[in-house]
Design a protein around this motif. Structure first.
Motif, PDB file in Angstrom:
ATOM      1  N   MET A   1       7.847  48.618  36.392  1.00 49.36           N
ATOM      2  CA  MET A   1       6.278  48.012  35.082  1.00 49.36           C
ATOM      3  C   MET A   1       4.851  48.193  35.760  1.00 49.36           C
ATOM      4  O   MET A   1       5.280  47.022  36.623  1.00 49.36           O
ATOM      5  N   TYR A   2       4.298  48.818  35.219  1.00 51.70           N
ATOM      6  CA  TYR A   2       2.750  48.277  35.124  1.00 51.70           C
ATOM      7  C   TYR A   2       2.459  48.054  33.902  1.00 51.70           C
ATOM      8  O   TYR A   2       2.050  48.816  32.681  1.00 51.70           O
ATOM      9  N   PRO A   3       1.724  46.972  33.574  1.00 49.36           N
ATOM     10  CA  PRO A   3       1.070  45.721  35.246  1.00 49.36           C
ATOM     11  C   PRO A   3       2.887  45.310  34.703  1.00 49.36           C
ATOM     12  O   PRO A   3       3.275  45.088  33.873  1.00 49.36           O
ATOM     13  N   PRO A   4       3.118  44.881  35.174  1.00 53.62           N
ATOM     14  CA  PRO A   4       4.163  43.761  36.455  1.00 53.62           C
ATOM     15  C   PRO A   4       4.591  43.042  35.202  1.00 53.62           C
ATOM     16  O   PRO A   4       3.337  42.226  34.481  1.00 53.62           O
ATOM     17  N   LEU A   5       6.090  42.848  34.956  1.00 57.97           N
ATOM     18  CA  LEU A   5       6.668  41.816  34.181  1.00 57.97           C
ATOM     19  C   LEU A   5       5.553  40.193  33.857  1.00 57.97           C
ATOM     20  O   LEU A   5       6.479  39.980  35.430  1.00 57.97           O
ATOM     21  N   ASN A   6       5.457  39.170  33.123  1.00 54.71           N
ATOM     22  CA  ASN A   6       5.624  37.981  33.887  1.00 54.71           C
ATOM     23  C   ASN A   6       6.786  37.351  33.667  1.00 54.71           C
ATOM     24  O   ASN A   6       7.326  36.258  34.932  1.00 54.71           O
ATOM     25  N   LYS A   7       8.008  38.002  33.004  1.00 59.34           N
ATOM     26  CA  LYS A   7       8.682  36.991  32.878  1.00 59.34           C
ATOM     27  C   LYS A   7      10.062  37.867  33.011  1.00 59.34           C
ATOM     28  O   LYS A   7       9.912  39.531  31.866  1.00 59.34           O
ATOM     29  N   THR A   8      10.697  38.339  33.694  1.00 58.49           N
ATOM     30  CA  THR A   8      12.274  39.379  33.585  1.00 58.49           C
ATOM     31  C   THR A   8      13.634  38.832  32.795  1.00 58.49           C
ATOM     32  O   THR A   8      13.423  37.840  32.878  1.00 58.49           O
ATOM     33  N   LEU A   9      14.030  39.324  32.293  1.00 58.12           N
ATOM     34  CA  LEU A   9      15.486  39.133  31.502  1.00 58.12           C
ATOM     35  C   LEU A   9      16.667  38.405  32.560  1.00 58.12           C
ATOM     36  O   LEU A   9      15.942  40.048  33.319  1.00 58.12           O
ATOM     37  N   SER A  10      17.645  38.103  32.165  1.00 57.13           N
ATOM     38  CA  SER A  10      18.908  38.528  32.679  1.00 57.13           C
ATOM     39  C   SER A  10      19.486  39.593  33.103  1.00 57.13           C
ATOM     40  O   SER A  10      19.445  40.530  31.857  1.00 57.13           O
ATOM     41  N   SER A  11      20.106  39.860  34.004  1.00 56.03           N
ATOM     42  CA  SER A  11      21.106  41.340  33.910  1.00 56.03           C
ATOM     43  C   SER A  11      22.285  41.122  33.014  1.00 56.03           C
ATOM     44  O   SER A  11      22.237  42.516  32.139  1.00 56.03           O
TER      45      SER A  11
ATOM     46  N   THR B   1      10.951  41.546  25.851  1.00 57.12           N
ATOM     47  CA  THR B   1      12.185  41.606  24.593  1.00 57.12           C
ATOM     48  C   THR B   1      12.077  42.523  23.617  1.00 57.12           C
ATOM     49  O   THR B   1      12.930  43.443  23.605  1.00 57.12           O
ATOM     50  N   THR B   2      11.004  42.545  23.304  1.00 60.99           N
ATOM     51  CA  THR B   2      10.782  44.424  22.796  1.00 60.99           C
ATOM     52  C   THR B   2      10.011  45.324  23.346  1.00 60.99           C
ATOM     53  O   THR B   2      11.262  46.005  23.043  1.00 60.99           O
ATOM     54  N   MET B   3      10.544  45.587  25.360  1.00 63.42           N
ATOM     55  CA  MET B   3      10.713  46.839  25.538  1.00 63.42           C
ATOM     56  C   MET B   3      12.469  47.230  25.392  1.00 63.42           C
ATOM     57  O   MET B   3      13.209  48.593  25.230  1.00 63.42           O
ATOM     58  N   LEU B   4      13.019  45.533  25.400  1.00 60.49           N
ATOM     59  CA  LEU B   4      14.334  45.996  25.505  1.00 60.49           C
ATOM     60  C   LEU B   4      14.912  46.407  23.923  1.00 60.49           C
ATOM     61  O   LEU B   4      16.160  47.396  24.179  1.00 60.49           O
TER      62      LEU B   4
ATOM     63  N   VAL C   1      15.302  48.412  34.684  1.00 57.49           N
ATOM     64  CA  VAL C   1      14.306  47.313  35.462  1.00 57.49           C
ATOM     65  C   VAL C   1      13.400  46.442  34.547  1.00 57.49           C
ATOM     66  O   VAL C   1      12.914  45.305  35.479  1.00 57.49           O
ATOM     67  N   LEU C   2      13.578  45.614  33.449  1.00 57.16           N
ATOM     68  CA  LEU C   2      13.773  45.040  32.587  1.00 57.16           C
ATOM     69  C   LEU C   2      14.358  43.891  32.969  1.00 57.16           C
ATOM     70  O   LEU C   2      13.351  42.273  33.089  1.00 57.16           O
ATOM     71  N   ALA C   3      14.931  43.540  33.725  1.00 57.43           N
ATOM     72  CA  ALA C   3      16.235  42.871  34.630  1.00 57.43           C
ATOM     73  C   ALA C   3      15.868  42.852  35.909  1.00 57.43           C
ATOM     74  O   ALA C   3      16.397  41.961  36.832  1.00 57.43           O
ATOM     75  N   ALA C   4      15.353  43.089  36.296  1.00 58.25           N
ATOM     76  CA  ALA C   4      15.269  43.941  38.179  1.00 58.25           C
ATOM     77  C   ALA C   4      14.428  42.830  38.520  1.00 58.25           C
ATOM     78  O   ALA C   4      13.379  42.300  37.862  1.00 58.25           O
ATOM     79  N   GLU C   5      14.724  42.527  40.224  1.00 57.71           N
ATOM     80  CA  GLU C   5      13.708  41.399  40.619  1.00 57.71           C
ATOM     81  C   GLU C   5      12.073  42.372  40.785  1.00 57.71           C
ATOM     82  O   GLU C   5      12.621  43.326  41.403  1.00 57.71           O
TER      83      GLU C   5
END
Length: 641
Positions: free
Chosen positions: A233-243, A164-167, A199-203
């Motif tokens: 993303m590195y390290p991988p996100l724990n929770k991705t956002l919805s598109s 969310t912050t990165m968005l 990439v924040l909403a990507a599988e």
């Protein structure tokens, strides 16, 4: 070294072996196991250096930045420090396709010099450069860049940011594609702003995008080619956002930007109407409120300037002026005749990566650097002789002194206005500057239109607080569209980079090449060539003094040089020397230019008794691989009358 290649081979082999019997699905675990069996994962883990304890050295120093610059001959790449407490975006460029302009190009032979593409990136104060790849219809870009998302000092930036912050980080990745031809000439092919937040909403936090690059200037609607880009993303996100969330955010940002730009346009039209009502002749003045960038987008001129600090790369405003003047000068290319000037104000990254640009690019950069040095600087828009449009820089001293800075030469001129009401015999200052008229001045916060009865520079009074002389624009209006981060259409400024040129090595190489060219030229004329190394060495003093004078305006060391030459040239001999200055490092072009000068040709083709020749090259490196090249040809011979 080639981790990607080896992993691909192992995966292909595993899939062949495992899938052959009963076409089952392979899970990630199976593939990881296969890689572990072959020891590749251990190799990769050894290569990765993790920085865990920041306080190891006893003081808190930020981990080294993760940028690397690759020169033409890439040395062994430095290992990248990955700090596991920070978020990174790993951007891979996996080849290009449909670069149709290069459809007919033959495959380059091994060792043959060919035109190359280089990709330059800028993201949040970090700059990267790809390895040069041969120009082709499908250029073979295979490069990975590790972009730090939170590029701040330790503190807020060191905490692990969530999706969310990165968005809310709306800085794009600015990508500039440069083509370098076989003679080392650079052209700007494309400039693109990559929206990385998809990439924040990507599988599983990985997304592949095909980026269509459009041309620049007159070709800004024409496709140049397509780049395949993979974002992770590195390290991988724990929770991705919805598109939906990401697309809503992008739409909101676009609407906000469009609304701000619309309001500024309404204000600018109103301001212009008022300006024209002062005097009808104002219509002919060069008052430039908007300019087109390399992508053909109209932007307020104030957004092209911003205080820019050069860190430890430049020490003084005059050195900054010298640096800007050694960046090449080139008009934006126009297809076809007609003598019209194609207008193109480049973004700073495109100007720096190409290492050359038009006078507006130079003036914007110089003004930004002078603002960074704490001066009150403005870009002036006007004309020089014969009504040719021109831009230059002006600084206002706290005592009211007005200084003009010519960004293409580094020259400075003090402005003393002529008073048209003086009696005819009163002595008037004679202007030394080449400027004729001035329409407006601007910097990152202010814009003034010249509303004095005459727009001639020589009678112009720079009392910016007097609204009867200079009509100001509202600072609030300018800030709404030009302040950093105000709108998503104003790109952030990249930092300057240190020079990658080794001045001594380059000087030697050029000197050797010039000696060969001179010897061959004299051989064609039936003359032998004897070089005098000691005389060549003495010429260094003069070249260093010329550069010092260009930078500081102070000349020094001339007496010693003259004394050394007198001692080196015996009685009855004649000495001739010819210094010349270039901003490129192509020895053949240098030699061809020198031969066109009758003085230099006289030295190179010198005939006589006991002729000794000398040549000295001195390269002065500036940031961004810009360089000032001073060359002196000299000869001494016995005068036979």
């Amino acid at each position: 070294m080639d981790v990607h290649g080896r992993i691909r081979e192992v995966l292909a082999e595993t899939i062949r072996e495992e899938l052959a019997p009963e076409h089952q699905q392979l899970s990630t675990e199976d593939l990881i196991r296969a890689l572990r069996q072959r020891g590749i994962i251990d190799d990769v883990m050894k290569e990765l250096k993790f920085v865990t304890d920041v306080n190891e050295t006893g003081r808190t120093s930020a981990p080294k930045p993760s940028t690397h610059f690759v020169d033409r001959e890439p040395p062994v790449l430095k290992k990248t420090n990955i700090d596991p407490t920070r978020r990174y975006l790993y951007l891979q460029v996996l080849g290009g396709k449909a670069f149709l302009e290069h459809l007919q190009e033959p495959e380059p032979l091994p060792g043959q010099i060919c035109s190359t593409f280089t990709l330059c990136l800028h993201f949040r104060n970090q700059r990267f450069r790809s390895k040069p790849v041969p120009c082709a219809c499908e250029p073979d870009f295979q490069d990975g860049f590790l972009l730090e998302i939170h590029k701040d000092s330790l503190g807020d930036g060191s905490k692990m940011v969530d999706a969310t912050t990165m968005l809310s980080i709306c800085d794009p990745v600015h990508m500039v594609l440069i083509k370098t031809d076989t003679f080392g000439e650079t052209t700007l092919v494309a400039s693109y702003f990559l929206e990385w937040r998809s990439v924040l909403a990507a599988e599983n936090g990985i997304t592949n995008v095909a980026v269509e690059l459009l041309g620049v200037g007159t070709e800004s609607k024409v496709s140049v080619g397509v780049l395949n880009i993979r974002l992770e993303m590195y390290p991988p996100l724990n929770k991705t956002l919805s598109s939906e969330i990401t697309s809503t955010q992008f739409t909101l940002e676009r609407q906000k930007t469009a609304e701000k730009e619309r309001l500024f346009l309404v204000y600018a039209k109103q301001w212009w109407r008022e300006y024209l009502q002062i005097r009808p002749t104002h219509n002919a003045r060069l008052v430039k409120i908007f300019a087109q960038d390399e992508n053909g987008a109209n932007r307020p001129v104030c957004s092209f300037v911003r205080p820019l600090r050069a860190g430890r790369l430049l020490d003084t405003p005059r050195q900054a002026a010298r640096f800007v003047s050694v960046l090449g000068h080139e008009r934006a290319p126009v297809i076809g005749g007609g003598g019209g000037k194609q207008e193109q104000w480049c973004t700073l990254l495109a100007f720096l990566c190409r290492n050359k640009g038009d006078c507006e690019d130079h003036a914007n950069l110089l003004c930004s650097l002078l603002l960074g040095f704490g001066l009150e600087a403005f870009v002036c828009v006007g004309t020089k002789a014969k009504g040719v449009p021109h831009t230059w820089v002006m600084t206002c001293g706290s005592d009211g002194t007005i200084t003009f800075w010519e960004s293409l030469t580094g020259h400075r001129y003090i402005h003393r206005p002529i008073n048209p009401d003086d009696p005819p015999l009163a002595e008037q200052p004679k202007p030394l500057y080449p400027y004729r008229t001035i329409g407006c001045i601007f910097n990152h916060e202010k814009f003034f239109g010249n509303c004095q009865p005459s727009d001639a520079v020589e009678v112009c009074v720079f009392d910016l607080h007097d609204e009867s002389k200079w009509k100001p624009m509202s600072g609030e209006a300018i800030k709404s569209v030009c302040a950093p981060g105000a709108t998503s259409s104003v790109p952030p400024f990249p930092p300057l980079c240190a020079s990658t040129i080794d001045a001594a090595v380059t000087s030697n190489e050029m000197e050797v090449q010039l000696r060969i060219l001179v010897s061959e030229h004299r051989k064609d004329l039936g003359l032998s060539t004897v070089w005098d190394d000691q005389l060549s060495y003495l010429l260094s003093q003069a070249l260093a003094a010329y550069e010092l004078e260009r930078t500081t305006g102070v000349s020094a060391g001339n007496e010693e040089f003259q004394d050394a030459v007198r001692r080196a040239v015996p009685d009855g001999h004649t000495f001739k020397g010819f210094p010349i200055h270039f901003v490129h490092r192509n020895a053949r072009r240098v030699f061809a230019t020198c031969l066109r000068s009758p003085f230099c040709e006289e030295i190179i083709c010198c005939r006589g008794d006991q002729v000794r020749l000398a040549v000295r090259v001195r390269v002065f490196a500036y940031p961004e691989s810009a360089c000032a090249v001073w060359i002196m040809f000299a000869c001494k011979y016995r005068s036979v009358l």
